[in-house]
Design a protein around this motif. Structure first.
Motif, PDB file in Angstrom:
ATOM      1  N   LYS A  68      77.756  16.116 -18.224  1.00  8.33           N
ATOM      2  CA  LYS A  68      78.272  14.755 -17.819  1.00  8.33           C
ATOM      3  C   LYS A  68      77.834  13.736 -17.378  1.00  8.33           C
ATOM      4  O   LYS A  68      78.024  12.885 -16.344  1.00  8.33           O
ATOM      5  N   GLY A  69      76.513  13.275 -17.947  1.00 11.01           N
ATOM      6  CA  GLY A  69      75.607  12.434 -17.406  1.00 11.01           C
ATOM      7  C   GLY A  69      75.064  12.391 -16.059  1.00 11.01           C
ATOM      8  O   GLY A  69      74.219  13.341 -15.649  1.00 11.01           O
ATOM      9  N   SER A  70      75.771  11.887 -15.289  1.00  7.78           N
ATOM     10  CA  SER A  70      75.077  11.909 -13.830  1.00  7.78           C
ATOM     11  C   SER A  70      75.948  12.754 -12.931  1.00  7.78           C
ATOM     12  O   SER A  70      75.887  12.767 -11.667  1.00  7.78           O
ATOM     13  N   ASN A  71      76.803  13.811 -13.617  1.00 13.71           N
ATOM     14  CA  ASN A  71      77.444  14.688 -12.951  1.00 13.71           C
ATOM     15  C   ASN A  71      77.411  16.121 -13.497  1.00 13.71           C
ATOM     16  O   ASN A  71      77.221  16.135 -14.893  1.00 13.71           O
ATOM     17  N   PHE A  72      77.371  17.279 -12.931  1.00 12.06           N
ATOM     18  CA  PHE A  72      77.404  18.524 -13.329  1.00 12.06           C
ATOM     19  C   PHE A  72      78.844  18.894 -13.892  1.00 12.06           C
ATOM     20  O   PHE A  72      79.877  18.345 -13.174  1.00 12.06           O
ATOM     21  N   GLY A  73      78.931  19.575 -14.919  1.00 12.71           N
ATOM     22  CA  GLY A  73      80.388  19.898 -15.494  1.00 12.71           C
ATOM     23  C   GLY A  73      81.046  20.879 -14.397  1.00 12.71           C
ATOM     24  O   GLY A  73      80.321  21.505 -13.406  1.00 12.71           O
ATOM     25  N   ALA A  74      82.012  21.369 -14.389  1.00 16.27           N
ATOM     26  CA  ALA A  74      82.974  22.282 -13.550  1.00 16.27           C
ATOM     27  C   ALA A  74      82.325  23.486 -13.495  1.00 16.27           C
ATOM     28  O   ALA A  74      82.012  24.061 -12.092  1.00 16.27           O
ATOM     29  N   ASN A  75      81.892  24.085 -14.475  1.00 15.23           N
ATOM     30  CA  ASN A  75      81.222  25.580 -14.491  1.00 15.23           C
ATOM     31  C   ASN A  75      79.854  25.206 -14.134  1.00 15.23           C
ATOM     32  O   ASN A  75      79.620  26.394 -13.386  1.00 15.23           O
ATOM     33  N   GLN A  76      79.328  24.369 -14.392  1.00 11.01           N
ATOM     34  CA  GLN A  76      77.920  24.176 -13.830  1.00 11.01           C
ATOM     35  C   GLN A  76      78.062  24.054 -12.333  1.00 11.01           C
ATOM     36  O   GLN A  76      77.163  24.754 -11.543  1.00 11.01           O
ATOM     37  N   ARG A  77      78.927  23.319 -11.916  1.00 12.18           N
ATOM     38  CA  ARG A  77      78.828  23.189 -10.334  1.00 12.18           C
ATOM     39  C   ARG A  77      79.342  24.134  -9.592  1.00 12.18           C
ATOM     40  O   ARG A  77      78.600  24.660  -8.691  1.00 12.18           O
ATOM     41  N   LYS A  78      80.255  25.152 -10.248  1.00 16.31           N
ATOM     42  CA  LYS A  78      80.814  26.131  -9.639  1.00 16.31           C
ATOM     43  C   LYS A  78      79.670  27.292  -9.481  1.00 16.31           C
ATOM     44  O   LYS A  78      79.564  27.803  -8.491  1.00 16.31           O
ATOM     45  N   LYS A  79      78.711  27.529 -10.732  1.00 13.02           N
ATOM     46  CA  LYS A  79      77.629  28.471 -10.419  1.00 13.02           C
ATOM     47  C   LYS A  79      76.739  27.901  -9.615  1.00 13.02           C
ATOM     48  O   LYS A  79      75.768  28.802  -8.758  1.00 13.02           O
ATOM     49  N   ILE A  80      76.173  26.571  -9.560  1.00 10.82           N
ATOM     50  CA  ILE A  80      75.355  26.352  -8.531  1.00 10.82           C
ATOM     51  C   ILE A  80      75.660  26.460  -7.288  1.00 10.82           C
ATOM     52  O   ILE A  80      75.112  27.254  -6.527  1.00 10.82           O
ATOM     53  N   ILE A  81      77.149  26.216  -6.836  1.00 12.06           N
ATOM     54  CA  ILE A  81      77.591  26.362  -5.447  1.00 12.06           C
ATOM     55  C   ILE A  81      77.483  28.010  -5.405  1.00 12.06           C
ATOM     56  O   ILE A  81      77.025  28.338  -4.036  1.00 12.06           O
ATOM     57  N   GLU A  82      77.949  28.663  -6.174  1.00  7.43           N
ATOM     58  CA  GLU A  82      77.895  30.013  -6.005  1.00  7.43           C
ATOM     59  C   GLU A  82      76.489  30.510  -5.594  1.00  7.43           C
ATOM     60  O   GLU A  82      76.477  31.205  -4.842  1.00  7.43           O
ATOM     61  N   ASN A  83      75.682  29.944  -6.331  1.00  7.89           N
ATOM     62  CA  ASN A  83      74.081  30.447  -6.064  1.00  7.89           C
ATOM     63  C   ASN A  83      73.681  29.920  -4.636  1.00  7.89           C
ATOM     64  O   ASN A  83      72.912  30.571  -3.906  1.00  7.89           O
ATOM     65  N   LEU A  84      74.103  28.775  -4.130  1.00  4.08           N
ATOM     66  CA  LEU A  84      73.719  28.179  -3.049  1.00  4.08           C
ATOM     67  C   LEU A  84      74.266  29.006  -1.907  1.00  4.08           C
ATOM     68  O   LEU A  84      73.564  29.431  -0.875  1.00  4.08           O
ATOM     69  N   TYR A  85      75.489  29.389  -1.980  1.00  3.10           N
ATOM     70  CA  TYR A  85      76.268  30.659  -1.142  1.00  3.10           C
ATOM     71  C   TYR A  85      75.416  31.770  -1.206  1.00  3.10           C
ATOM     72  O   TYR A  85      75.150  32.540   0.107  1.00  3.10           O
ATOM     73  N   SER A  86      75.153  32.288  -2.282  1.00  2.00           N
ATOM     74  CA  SER A  86      74.146  33.399  -2.466  1.00  2.00           C
ATOM     75  C   SER A  86      72.778  33.422  -1.535  1.00  2.00           C
ATOM     76  O   SER A  86      72.581  34.278  -0.663  1.00  2.00           O
ATOM     77  N   LEU A  87      72.160  32.326  -1.641  1.00  2.00           N
ATOM     78  CA  LEU A  87      70.939  32.004  -0.958  1.00  2.00           C
ATOM     79  C   LEU A  87      70.886  32.146   0.460  1.00  2.00           C
ATOM     80  O   LEU A  87      70.270  32.497   1.272  1.00  2.00           O
ATOM     81  N   LYS A  88      72.286  31.320   0.980  1.00  2.00           N
ATOM     82  CA  LYS A  88      72.626  31.280   2.320  1.00  2.00           C
ATOM     83  C   LYS A  88      72.969  32.703   2.890  1.00  2.00           C
ATOM     84  O   LYS A  88      72.485  32.969   4.053  1.00  2.00           O
ATOM     85  N   ASN A  89      73.922  33.354   2.330  1.00  2.40           N
ATOM     86  CA  ASN A  89      74.723  34.470   2.949  1.00  2.40           C
ATOM     87  C   ASN A  89      73.968  35.778   2.305  1.00  2.40           C
ATOM     88  O   ASN A  89      74.298  36.818   2.956  1.00  2.40           O
ATOM     89  N   GLY A  90      73.408  35.767   1.225  1.00  4.40           N
ATOM     90  CA  GLY A  90      72.713  36.950   0.460  1.00  4.40           C
ATOM     91  C   GLY A  90      73.982  37.512  -0.629  1.00  4.40           C
ATOM     92  O   GLY A  90      74.733  36.701  -0.775  1.00  4.40           O
TER      93      GLY A  90
END
Length: 196
Positions: free
Chosen positions: A109-131
């Motif tokens: 979406k240009g300067s924004n990630f799509g909903a699924n992209q955003r969801k996976k990136i956030i999931e990955n960030l939490y996995s990095l933080k918490n395992g």
């Protein structure tokens, strides 16, 4: 049929560029043909992640964050790990501990990630933080990295918009963009943008 002609032309141009020759498409492309091409996108995504992972390791080595021996060991692990393995894209624990998630996302979406992209990136960030509980991997004591494909200024803008969004409130202060070795933090998720 104007739309079909336009889409066929764009597909033709893409395949010609990729194959470096004129590809002859069937006159009447069937849905089953397109589904075979769609299945190839999975392979393409894995190939992008693989190339991006190696570029990330080369970046760490170029920054002198890891030494030659560590670099070779990490590259070997990447080469030997199954594409479909549970866990992180880079998981190294020896004289230095590094964990990384590598994403080849291009903002849809240009300067924004799509909903699924955003969801996976956030999931990955939490996995990095918490395992990762499914893979029973804890990330305490690791340098944590999120690696994103830097294809244009859109990625940086999409990342800035994501970090400022309500979806990231619980991670505020835990992530930061890294552009050189001195900005790598042992206490935060280091986001690295890499062009390939």
């Amino acid at each position: 049929m104007i739309k079909q002609e336009e889409l066929t032309k764009r597909l033709q141009e893409t395949l010609n560029h990729l194959c470096e020759t004129d590809v002859v498409l069937k006159e009447n492309i069937q849905l089953s043909d397109l589904l075979k091409l769609k299945n190839a996108t999975y392979i393409i995504n894995n190939f992008i992640t693989y190339k991006l992972t190696l570029a990330f390791l080369n970046r760490l080595y170029g920054w002198s964050f890891i030494n030659d021996s560590q670099h070779k060991k990490m590259c070997t692990i990447v080469e030997q790990t199954s594409t479909n393995a549970n866990g992180f894209d880079v998981l190294y624990h020896d004289d230095i501990s590094i964990v990384a998630e590598v994403k080849g996302n291009v903002p849809c979406k240009g300067s924004n990630f799509g909903a699924n992209q955003r969801k996976k990136i956030i999931e990955n960030l939490y996995s990095l933080k918490n395992g990762k509980t499914k893979a029973k991997i804890k990330t305490d004591g690791y340098y944590k990295f999120m690696v994103l494909l830097d294809d244009s200024k859109n990625v940086k803008n999409a990342l800035d918009n994501l970090i400022k969004s309500k979806h990231m409130q619980d991670l505020t202060g835990n992530v930061h963009l890294v552009d050189n070795v001195s900005s790598i933090s042992p206490d935060k998720i280091n986001i690295v943008l890499i062009s390939i």
